[in-house]
Scaffold this motif. Structure first.
Motif, PDB file in Angstrom:
ATOM      1  N   VAL A 120       0.779  -1.402  -0.007  1.00 15.63           N
ATOM      2  CA  VAL A 120      -0.089   0.041  -0.013  1.00 15.63           C
ATOM      3  C   VAL A 120       0.973   1.245  -0.108  1.00 15.63           C
ATOM      4  N   ILE A 121       1.823   1.164   0.790  1.00 14.65           N
ATOM      5  CA  ILE A 121       2.726   2.394   0.832  1.00 14.65           C
ATOM      6  C   ILE A 121       3.569   2.383  -0.354  1.00 14.65           C
ATOM      7  N   ILE A 122       4.082   1.567  -1.072  1.00 12.83           N
ATOM      8  CA  ILE A 122       4.716   1.537  -2.460  1.00 12.83           C
ATOM      9  C   ILE A 122       3.904   2.168  -3.481  1.00 12.83           C
ATOM     10  N   ASP A 123       2.703   1.790  -3.311  1.00 11.53           N
ATOM     11  CA  ASP A 123       1.560   2.216  -4.241  1.00 11.53           C
ATOM     12  C   ASP A 123       1.275   3.866  -4.382  1.00 11.53           C
ATOM     13  N   PHE A 124       1.223   4.156  -2.739  1.00 13.41           N
ATOM     14  CA  PHE A 124       1.070   5.487  -2.562  1.00 13.41           C
ATOM     15  C   PHE A 124       2.185   6.282  -3.107  1.00 13.41           C
ATOM     16  N   LEU A 125       3.315   5.971  -2.822  1.00 10.68           N
ATOM     17  CA  LEU A 125       4.806   6.690  -3.428  1.00 10.68           C
ATOM     18  C   LEU A 125       4.698   6.611  -4.749  1.00 10.68           C
ATOM     19  N   VAL A 126       4.159   5.538  -5.596  1.00 13.74           N
ATOM     20  CA  VAL A 126       4.165   5.538  -7.075  1.00 13.74           C
ATOM     21  C   VAL A 126       3.281   6.614  -7.465  1.00 13.74           C
ATOM     22  N   GLN A 127       1.979   6.679  -6.812  1.00 12.72           N
ATOM     23  CA  GLN A 127       0.974   7.551  -7.302  1.00 12.72           C
ATOM     24  C   GLN A 127       1.148   8.991  -7.219  1.00 12.72           C
ATOM     25  N   SER A 128       1.847   9.135  -6.011  1.00 14.35           N
ATOM     26  CA  SER A 128       2.131  10.534  -5.781  1.00 14.35           C
ATOM     27  C   SER A 128       3.258  11.191  -6.733  1.00 14.35           C
ATOM     28  N   ILE A 129       4.314  10.337  -6.618  1.00 16.56           N
ATOM     29  CA  ILE A 129       5.157  10.956  -7.743  1.00 16.56           C
ATOM     30  C   ILE A 129       4.647  10.978  -9.168  1.00 16.56           C
ATOM     31  N   GLU A 130       3.717  10.229  -9.605  1.00 13.55           N
ATOM     32  CA  GLU A 130       3.121  10.529 -10.798  1.00 13.55           C
ATOM     33  C   GLU A 130       2.355  11.712 -11.069  1.00 13.55           C
ATOM     34  N   ALA A 131       1.647  11.990  -9.813  1.00 11.21           N
ATOM     35  CA  ALA A 131       0.837  13.124  -9.462  1.00 11.21           C
ATOM     36  C   ALA A 131       1.482  14.408  -9.608  1.00 11.21           C
ATOM     37  N   PHE A 132       2.558  14.542  -8.819  1.00  6.28           N
ATOM     38  CA  PHE A 132       3.451  15.703  -8.882  1.00  6.28           C
ATOM     39  C   PHE A 132       4.477  15.922 -10.074  1.00  6.28           C
ATOM     40  N   GLY A 133       4.796  14.885 -10.726  1.00  2.00           N
ATOM     41  CA  GLY A 133       5.520  14.719 -11.848  1.00  2.00           C
ATOM     42  C   GLY A 133       6.850  15.226 -11.736  1.00  2.00           C
ATOM     43  N   TYR A 134       7.716  15.907 -12.679  1.00  2.00           N
ATOM     44  CA  TYR A 134       8.933  16.122 -12.550  1.00  2.00           C
ATOM     45  C   TYR A 134       9.255  17.233 -11.654  1.00  2.00           C
ATOM     46  N   PHE A 135       8.513  18.206 -11.318  1.00  2.13           N
ATOM     47  CA  PHE A 135       8.713  19.034 -10.343  1.00  2.13           C
ATOM     48  C   PHE A 135       8.713  18.306  -8.755  1.00  2.13           C
ATOM     49  N   GLY A 136       7.815  17.242  -8.665  1.00  2.00           N
ATOM     50  CA  GLY A 136       7.822  16.622  -7.368  1.00  2.00           C
ATOM     51  C   GLY A 136       9.058  15.824  -6.917  1.00  2.00           C
ATOM     52  N   ILE A 137       9.707  15.289  -8.392  1.00  2.00           N
ATOM     53  CA  ILE A 137      10.949  14.697  -8.124  1.00  2.00           C
ATOM     54  C   ILE A 137      11.796  15.673  -7.649  1.00  2.00           C
ATOM     55  N   PHE A 138      12.224  16.964  -8.406  1.00  2.00           N
ATOM     56  CA  PHE A 138      13.075  17.771  -7.819  1.00  2.00           C
ATOM     57  C   PHE A 138      13.015  18.432  -6.555  1.00  2.00           C
ATOM     58  N   PHE A 139      11.609  18.593  -6.123  1.00  2.00           N
ATOM     59  CA  PHE A 139      11.432  19.173  -4.863  1.00  2.00           C
ATOM     60  C   PHE A 139      11.692  18.077  -3.705  1.00  2.00           C
ATOM     61  N   LEU A 140      11.116  16.829  -3.829  1.00  2.00           N
ATOM     62  CA  LEU A 140      11.737  15.741  -3.163  1.00  2.00           C
ATOM     63  C   LEU A 140      13.054  15.636  -2.764  1.00  2.00           C
ATOM     64  N   MET A 141      13.834  15.577  -3.897  1.00  2.00           N
ATOM     65  CA  MET A 141      15.326  15.187  -3.910  1.00  2.00           C
ATOM     66  C   MET A 141      15.963  16.569  -3.289  1.00  2.00           C
ATOM     67  N   PHE A 142      15.261  17.482  -3.327  1.00  2.00           N
ATOM     68  CA  PHE A 142      16.041  19.049  -2.872  1.00  2.00           C
ATOM     69  C   PHE A 142      15.805  18.988  -1.435  1.00  2.00           C
ATOM     70  N   LEU A 143      14.714  18.320  -0.843  1.00  2.00           N
ATOM     71  CA  LEU A 143      14.541  18.062   0.719  1.00  2.00           C
ATOM     72  C   LEU A 143      15.660  17.135   1.302  1.00  2.00           C
ATOM     73  N   GLU A 144      15.547  15.815   0.316  1.00  2.00           N
ATOM     74  CA  GLU A 144      16.251  14.861   0.731  1.00  2.00           C
ATOM     75  C   GLU A 144      17.974  15.192   0.909  1.00  2.00           C
ATOM     76  N   SER A 145      18.281  16.194   0.006  1.00  2.00           N
ATOM     77  CA  SER A 145      19.699  16.511  -0.008  1.00  2.00           C
ATOM     78  C   SER A 145      19.998  17.802   0.954  1.00  2.00           C
ATOM     79  N   SER A 146      18.964  18.439   1.659  1.00  2.00           N
ATOM     80  CA  SER A 146      19.334  19.580   2.415  1.00  2.00           C
ATOM     81  C   SER A 146      19.086  18.699   3.874  1.00  2.00           C
ATOM     82  N   PHE A 147      18.572  19.688   4.896  1.00  2.00           N
ATOM     83  CA  PHE A 147      18.494  19.351   6.379  1.00  2.00           C
ATOM     84  C   PHE A 147      17.319  18.180   6.567  1.00  2.00           C
ATOM     85  N   ILE A 148      16.267  18.118   6.053  1.00  2.00           N
ATOM     86  CA  ILE A 148      15.194  17.124   6.185  1.00  2.00           C
ATOM     87  C   ILE A 148      15.766  15.664   5.674  1.00  2.00           C
TER      88      ILE A 148
END
Length: 201
Positions: A3-31
């Protein structure tokens, strides 16, 4: 877990390329945000034809670089004391700072590259680089190179293994171990040649 995996896939699909950029931005900073939950679903979506594989990787690398630049400039502008004062709110303490400083002092500029391939270290290795006023072009180059290798590995795993959780875990553990081993060997070789070079001078 599925269920978690499906949610992550759906979330990435919904937010698209900007979602990838933003989440990797968070991952690379303090979060403390794991890149695995971003790039593996992105790779899987590329396999399904819902994303462009190379664009997903590019967004992941750019997000990682921008997050690292945020840490670099925070360290450069505000210094060590202020980072320690506010770092506790994002699970960053003096013990972690000392580890990063020792790692950077021991391995020099190449640690900005090698640190991006080591779990936990990758989020914070930009801080001693900023405090040490590492040259910005070098910082961007090494950061992008290290982040690029990790992003490509995760996206490729997602592309070829899809939602096979057991295989993903197995391969991810093997690859992480292999990367850490390669980093250690690479640093050892780098130190050897640096010492040999200094003896010749």
């Amino acid at each position: 877990m599925q269920v978690i995996i499906d949610f992550l896939v759906q979330s990435i699909e919904a937010f698209g390329y900007f979602g990838i950029f933003f989440l990797m931005f968070l991952e690379s900073s303090f979060i403390p945000f794991p890149s695995e939950v971003v790039m593996i679903p992105a790779g899987y979506l590329a396999h399904l034809g819902k994303m462009n594989f190379f664009l997903a990787i590019l967004c992941g690398i750019l997000g990682s670089l921008c997050g690292a630049l945020l840490n670099y400039y925070l360290a450069l502008v505000f210094g060590r004391e202020l980072l320690l004062k506010w770092g506790k709110y994002v699970l960053f303490d003096e013990k972690t700072m000392i580890k990063m400083e020792n790692f950077f002092a021991k391995h020099g500029h190449i640690s900005t590259f090698s640190g991006r391939l080591i779990p936990v270290v990758r989020q914070y290795i930009s801080l001693p680089a900023g405090i040490g006023r590492m040259q910005l072009p070098l910082f961007c180059f090494y950061t992008s190179l290290g982040a690029g290798i990790w992003v490509i590995i995760l996206a490729t795993l997602g592309y070829f293994l899809g939602q096979n959780e057991e295989l993903l875990k197995e391969y991810l553990h093997i690859i992480t171990f292999a990367l850490v081993l390669c980093v250690c060997i690479g640093i050892a070789v780098y130190i050897f040649f640096q010492r040999h070079k200094n003896k010749l001078v």
